[in-house]
Design an enzyme around this catalytic site. Structure first.
Site, PDB file in Angstrom:
ATOM      1  N   ASP A 291      -3.900 -17.167   5.360  1.00  0.00           N
ATOM      2  CA  ASP A 291      -5.199 -18.048   4.154  1.00  0.00           C
ATOM      3  C   ASP A 291      -5.818 -18.923   5.078  1.00  0.00           C
ATOM      4  O   ASP A 291      -7.280 -18.870   4.845  1.00  0.00           O
ATOM      5  CB  ASP A 291      -4.242 -18.623   2.786  1.00  0.00           C
ATOM      6  CG  ASP A 291      -3.466 -19.346   2.920  1.00  0.00           C
ATOM      7  OD1 ASP A 291      -2.945 -19.287   4.634  1.00  0.00           O
ATOM      8  OD2 ASP A 291      -3.180 -20.097   2.112  1.00  0.00           O
TER       9      ASP A 291
ATOM     10  N   ASP B 247      -6.856  -5.768   4.940  1.00  0.00           N
ATOM     11  CA  ASP B 247      -7.885  -4.837   4.531  1.00  0.00           C
ATOM     12  C   ASP B 247      -8.693  -6.498   3.816  1.00  0.00           C
ATOM     13  O   ASP B 247      -9.993  -6.408   3.622  1.00  0.00           O
ATOM     14  CB  ASP B 247      -7.049  -4.909   2.755  1.00  0.00           C
ATOM     15  CG  ASP B 247      -7.944  -3.656   2.533  1.00  0.00           C
ATOM     16  OD1 ASP B 247      -9.208  -3.567   2.612  1.00  0.00           O
ATOM     17  OD2 ASP B 247      -7.482  -2.675   0.403  1.00  0.00           O
TER      18      ASP B 247
ATOM     19  N   TYR C 116       0.762  -1.436  -0.047  1.00  0.00           N
ATOM     20  CA  TYR C 116       0.348   0.108   0.211  1.00  0.00           C
ATOM     21  C   TYR C 116       0.691   1.160  -0.129  1.00  0.00           C
ATOM     22  O   TYR C 116       0.273   1.977  -0.241  1.00  0.00           O
ATOM     23  CB  TYR C 116      -1.088   0.692   1.241  1.00  0.00           C
ATOM     24  CG  TYR C 116      -1.844  -0.672   0.897  1.00  0.00           C
ATOM     25  CD1 TYR C 116      -2.209  -2.207   1.166  1.00  0.00           C
ATOM     26  CD2 TYR C 116      -3.614  -0.603   1.381  1.00  0.00           C
ATOM     27  CE1 TYR C 116      -3.003  -2.973   0.961  1.00  0.00           C
ATOM     28  CE2 TYR C 116      -4.848  -1.196   0.822  1.00  0.00           C
ATOM     29  CZ  TYR C 116      -4.428  -2.796   0.476  1.00  0.00           C
ATOM     30  OH  TYR C 116      -5.508  -3.279   0.214  1.00  0.00           O
TER      31      TYR C 116
ATOM     32  N   LYS D 168       1.786 -14.469   5.901  1.00  0.00           N
ATOM     33  CA  LYS D 168       1.633 -15.213   4.826  1.00  0.00           C
ATOM     34  C   LYS D 168       3.639 -15.661   4.495  1.00  0.00           C
ATOM     35  O   LYS D 168       3.590 -15.283   3.447  1.00  0.00           O
ATOM     36  CB  LYS D 168       1.079 -14.964   3.216  1.00  0.00           C
ATOM     37  CG  LYS D 168       1.104 -15.900   2.125  1.00  0.00           C
ATOM     38  CD  LYS D 168       0.272 -16.997   2.957  1.00  0.00           C
ATOM     39  CE  LYS D 168       0.580 -18.032   1.158  1.00  0.00           C
ATOM     40  NZ  LYS D 168      -0.394 -19.083   1.606  1.00  0.00           N
TER      41      LYS D 168
END
Ligand SMILES: NC(=O)C1=CN([C@@H]2O[C@H](COP(=O)(O)OP(=O)(O)OC[C@H]3O[C@@H](n4cnc5c(N)ncnc54)[C@H](OP(=O)(O)O)[C@@H]3O)[C@@H](O)[C@H]2O)C=CC1
Ligand SMILES: O=C(O)CCC(=O)C(=O)O
Ligand SMILES: [Mg+2]
Length: 474
Positions: free
Chosen positions: A340, A364, A162, A239
């Site tokens: 995930d 987000d 971002y 992740k």
């Protein structure tokens, strides 16, 4: 020279100041607000009415918000001229008054302007985005037990992809960068083999710093310390199995913080297993304990087994006395989950989670997904918090197809206002709104988004009608 080019601040009221990251709140704070694009025209007036009514009822005139209208997005271009989406006046107002609230702002996809919402967070270094997702009784949900979800997404707000450091595929500088990476940087790494970035690739950079991660995780742990029981729990979401030096580092820096700065009040998940195993069986050997915390221990190499044994030994030595004998159960539990997997975990075992500390992109996604479980984006509030300013805003965007129809759910911005009142320490007013909103929903006085999910469906109230219903239940 005048402080503002086109604005006149309220003649009454005082600015909120920040001292060591804490707001100092007068009885009549001046609070800038941005109406927002799209459904901002509906949501903002409905929210303002509720906030004012609650403050009046709670404090009988002793406390009052002095609203200061400032401009961003389409409205700003109308007043300040073409492409003046985020005028200096607006930035100066937030700089001066410290706490602001806003409706959503449009960001075109692809080329054109960058996100004004992200820009505001970056300009004021509002590094933690706090998005609570909890259930209000009577809200329809696709889940059987939506009441089990009560999480706060703590989303890092200034780094990650971002940051917007990116190049289009045909940008000449981007092409030069790609060639440099392919011919110099990747071969020099030694571990990247023959990997090459394909021609025609856009390139984005994903910076994640230790300072940025730890100041954010610090806020998440401090928040957990204010909670009780099982809710004293921070999950580092990442992740890191794939992006080791960004997402993986976020996890490692989180654990480092928890076990240094917060050593006296935190326990990691693995440490809790080690201590818990020993509490269940005081005769347990180091090796037997190691076998219990590490699946597949028996097939590990001797070196790896020795390192797990050493971990068990190290934990018992370091914190056996201070955290053992069940003392760790009252502390903040810090664990981590791969991003995930957390999406399914919050659906299948929602009651096991409390604060989800994430990087920017993961947060987000997760905040919208968690909101869906408890009624949708119309019920999803948020706050962007830094050391010197705070801006409150909903999780959702401008929902343009509903704009100007007086039908959208203002609950998300109203609840962002509740977060703002709590930030001011005006708990009585915040509680009135929570009470009114809960009663309106329980009474099936809900906007179209919730009305269509009710079984059987009910007639919706309008956006303004919902705010009236909330006030009527104070
Ligand atoms: N912080 C901000 O200001 C943000 C701005 N944006 C920007 O907003 C614009 C539109 O984004 P988009 O992807 O359409 O996402 P939105 O979040 O604006 O809306 C998507 C859908 O979510 C539902 N929804 C959103 N808000 C509400 C609400 N208050 N009450 C009930 N339902 C709601 C609606 O679903 P349905 O129609 O099915 O009822 C809506 O069509 C983009 O420019 C985006 O960049 C996006 C996110 C945050
Ligand atoms: O700024 C935008 O347009 C989108 C931002 C967003 O999705 C968010 O903050 O959740
Ligand atoms: Mg979003």
């Amino acid at each position: 020279m005048a402080q503002f080019e086109k604005l006149s601040p309220p003649s009454q009221g005082t600015a909120i100041r920040f001292v060591n990251g804490q707001p100092v709140i007068p009885n009549e704070p001046i609070i800038p607000f941005i109406r927002g694009d799209g459904t901002g025209v509906d949501i903002w007036p409905a929210t303002q009415r509720v906030l004012d009514a609650a403050v009046t009822k709670a404090y009988q005139g002793v406390r009052r918000i002095e609203w200061f209208k400032v401009y961003a997005g389409d409205e700003a271009c109308d007043l300040y001229g073409t492409y003046q989406y985020l005028p200096e006046d607006t930035l100066e107002a937030i700089r001066t008054y410290g706490v602001a609230i806003k409706g959503p702002l449009t960001t075109p996809i692809g080329g054109g302007i960058r996100s004004l919402n992200v820009a505001l967070r970056q300009i004021f270094d509002l590094y933690s985005c706090v998005r609570p997702c909890r259930y209000y009784k009577g809200t329809p949900s696709p889940h059987k037990r939506p009441q089990d979800l009560d999480v706060i997404v703590y989303r890092e707000n200034t780094e990650d992809i971002y940051m917007g450091v990116e190049w289009e595929a045909d940008d000449p500088v981007g092409k030069t960068l790609r060639e440099h990476l392919n011919t110099v940087v990747i071969p020099a790494n030694g571990k990247l083999g023959k990997r090459q970035i394909p021609e025609g690739s856009g390139i984005g950079i994903k910076p994640v710093s230790k300072h940025g991660s730890q100041r954010h995780i610090r806020k998440a742990i401090q928040h957990a310390l204010r909670l009780k029981g099982d809710k004293r729990h921070v999950t580092l979401v990442h992740k890191g199995n794939i992006m080791k030096f960004t997402e993986g580092a976020f996890r490692d820096w989180g654990y480092e913080l928890a076990t240094s700065e917060f050593r006296d009040v935190c326990i990691t998940e693995r440490e809790s297993w080690i201590l818990g195993n020993l509490e269940n069986d005081p005769q347990l050997s180091i090796q037997a304990n190691a076998r219990m915390i590490e699946p597949g221990y028996d097939s590990l190499t001797p070196e790896r087994k020795a390192s797990i044994d050493a971990e068990v030994h190290g934990v018992l030595d370091a914190i056996g006395t201070s955290h053992g004998n069940g003392q760790w159960k009252a502390m903040v539990l810090v664990d981590d989950r791969i991003a995930d997997s957390i999406f399914q975990q919050i659906q299948t075992r929602p009651q096991e989670y409390s604060i989800l500390a994430t990087l920017n992109l993961n947060g987000d996604y997760i905040s919208d997904a968690a909101a869906a479980m408890v009624g949708g984006l119309g019920m999803a509030p948020g706050a962007n918090i830094g050391e010197n300013a705070a801006i409150f805003e909903a999780t959702h965007g401008t929902a343009p197809k509903h704009a100007g129809l007086d039908r959208i759910n203002p609950g998300s911005v109203i609840l962002s206002g509740v977060m703002m009142l709590e930030f001011l320490g005006w708990q009585e007013a915040a509680d009135l709104i929570t009470k009114g909103l809960s009663a309106a929903i329980a009474n099936q006085q809900v906007t179209y988004d919730l009305a269509r999910l009710m079984d059987p469906p009910v007639d919706p109230v309008s956006c303004s009608g919902f705010s009236e219903a909330v006030i009527s239940h104070f």
